[in-house]
Design a protein around this motif. Structure first.
Motif, mmCIF file in Angstrom:
data_model
loop_
_atom_site.group_PDB
_atom_site.id
_atom_site.type_symbol
_atom_site.label_atom_id
_atom_site.label_comp_id
_atom_site.label_asym_id
_atom_site.label_seq_id
_atom_site.Cartn_x
_atom_site.Cartn_y
_atom_site.Cartn_z
ATOM 1 N N ARG A 194 -49.974 -18.571 -7.130
ATOM 2 C CA ARG A 194 -49.272 -17.607 -7.983
ATOM 3 C C ARG A 194 -48.808 -18.257 -9.282
ATOM 4 O O ARG A 194 -48.907 -17.659 -10.372
ATOM 5 N N PHE A 195 -48.307 -19.497 -9.231
ATOM 6 C CA PHE A 195 -47.876 -20.177 -10.444
ATOM 7 C C PHE A 195 -49.049 -20.719 -11.258
ATOM 8 O O PHE A 195 -48.930 -20.904 -12.473
ATOM 9 N N ALA A 196 -50.182 -20.973 -10.600
ATOM 10 C CA ALA A 196 -51.375 -21.390 -11.346
ATOM 11 C C ALA A 196 -51.834 -20.297 -12.293
ATOM 12 O O ALA A 196 -52.446 -20.574 -13.336
ATOM 13 N N ILE A 197 -51.527 -19.053 -11.929
ATOM 14 C CA ILE A 197 -51.916 -17.909 -12.754
ATOM 15 C C ILE A 197 -50.675 -17.363 -13.444
ATOM 16 O O ILE A 197 -50.347 -16.173 -13.360
ATOM 17 N N SER A 198 -49.952 -18.238 -14.103
ATOM 18 C CA SER A 198 -48.783 -17.851 -14.901
ATOM 19 C C SER A 198 -49.062 -18.181 -16.368
ATOM 20 O O SER A 198 -50.030 -18.870 -16.696
ATOM 21 N N GLU A 199 -48.199 -17.693 -17.244
ATOM 22 C CA GLU A 199 -48.389 -17.946 -18.673
ATOM 23 C C GLU A 199 -48.298 -19.430 -19.002
ATOM 24 O O GLU A 199 -49.031 -19.943 -19.850
ATOM 25 N N GLU A 200 -47.414 -20.154 -18.316
ATOM 26 C CA GLU A 200 -47.185 -21.554 -18.644
ATOM 27 C C GLU A 200 -48.184 -22.506 -17.995
ATOM 28 O O GLU A 200 -48.229 -23.693 -18.334
ATOM 29 N N SER A 201 -48.975 -22.016 -17.058
ATOM 30 C CA SER A 201 -49.998 -22.856 -16.443
ATOM 31 C C SER A 201 -50.985 -23.337 -17.490
ATOM 32 O O SER A 201 -51.387 -22.588 -18.384
ATOM 33 N N SER A 202 -51.400 -24.602 -17.372
ATOM 34 C CA SER A 202 -52.347 -25.165 -18.338
ATOM 35 C C SER A 202 -53.798 -24.863 -17.983
ATOM 36 O O SER A 202 -54.719 -25.360 -18.645
ATOM 37 N N ALA A 203 -54.025 -24.056 -16.955
ATOM 38 C CA ALA A 203 -55.388 -23.656 -16.606
ATOM 39 C C ALA A 203 -56.015 -22.853 -17.742
ATOM 40 O O ALA A 203 -55.333 -22.148 -18.491
#
Length: 314
Positions: A194-203
């Motif tokens: 869920r956090f990997a697909i957040s605005e702040e994730s560098s992905a």
């Protein structure tokens, strides 16, 4: 307050997983500022880059944060020296023997948590002196346990057997998952996908979009001869799958894997040839939000579920 919030001095017993190519200082500081515990993913960083992220994270938050360190990292000595020198007070270790570094870190007054995939390794971690364990079911993305034990089976077994706090991971992405984990005996949760697909994730945006588009059954655990990893199926996965069906040995699989597959997929956005590491719960994520909003929404949902439960059973 519970054992996890006390241990880390945080508001909510929610940890953002230290994910390769996703969790740099922006994501870690955003989660920590929102009341959870943000982790910098050292597994995808050279020592100098990790130092830069630690310093930027310290500048961006006055709240506790930590680093996740895979113990098989080739420059582990340098990584640990930087963590100590930069004053990081919380370290999550994974992918290796916790006895190797726990005593060293504890001597430096660093809180140590180890990630495990079975009761056997949870007991060994407690014996090694860690302060808590992350018990991760094989629903989780990225590298995983060979035992293929689900979160639903793993958490009750580990929480019943250990004296130290247990953090549940694998398949948790909202308040319902937190409520379920707590009911199974966990003291807190670690959330990755869920956090990997957040605005702040560098992905890479391509990777985030692909995860949002994914449907049930699109992730699978593969490369079990080397180090099991959960991926979204793509051309790279199909090459591995074909080779395994043809009886390929470990060396052949390593040649197909090559180097930097996860960077190619997650950070550079190559959806065909990259390793798209993500958890099963990705099928139920359909938007990209700020990390603080994600944390707030899941905790509000958890609190409401808890109230509803007690009302129904009072």
């Amino acid at each position: 307050m519970n054992r996890i919030t006390e241990l880390f001095k945080i508001k909510y017993p929610v940890i953002q997983a230290g994910m390769v190519w996703c969790s740099g200082w922006r994501l870690a500081s955003a989660v920590s500022n929102a009341g959870g515990l943000g982790l910098i993913g050292a597994g995808s960083m050279h020592p100098e880059l990790l130092q830069e992220h630690i310093r930027k994270c310290k500048a961006a938050t006055s709240s506790p944060f930590g680093a996740n360190v895979p113990l098989l990292y080739p420059e582990i000595d340098k990584i640990m020296d930087i963590i100590v020198r930069e004053g990081v007070k919380i370290v999550f270790t994974s992918a290796g023997n916790p006895k190797t570094w726990t005593a060293f870190l504890k001597e430096k007054q660093i809180t140590v948590v180890h990630v495990v995939s079975s009761l056997k390794f949870a007991l060994k971690s407690q014996e090694a002196g860690v302060d808590a364990v992350v018990a991760e079911g094989f629903e989780a993305g990225g590298h995983n346990g060979r035992e293929e034990i689900t979160t639903f089976c793993l958490i009750p077994a580990v929480s019943q057997a250990l004296n130290i706090p247990v953090i549940a991971a694998g398949g948790i992405a909202d308040g319902r998952g937190i409520f379920g984990a707590m009911a199974l005996g966990a003291d807190g949760v670690q959330i990755g996908t869920r956090f990997a697909i957040s605005e702040e994730s560098s992905a890479h945006p391509n990777f985030k979009s692909r995860v949002i588009e994914s449907i049930e059954g699109e992730t699978t655990l593969t490369l079990k001869q080397l180090a099991p990893v959960r991926l979204i199926k793509n051309d790279f996965y199909e090459a591995i799958n074909t080779a395994e069906k043809q009886g390929a040995d470990a060396d052949t699989l390593r040649s197909i894997l090559g180097k930097r597959r996860s960077r190619l997929g997650i950070f550079e956005g190559d959806l065909k040839e990259g390793g798209l590491e993500i958890g099963q719960v990705s099928a139920y994520i359909n938007d990209i939000r700020p990390a603080a909003e994600i944390l707030k929404n899941m905790w509000v949902e958890y609190e409401q579920l808890k109230r509803d439960f007690y009302e129904r059973n009072s």
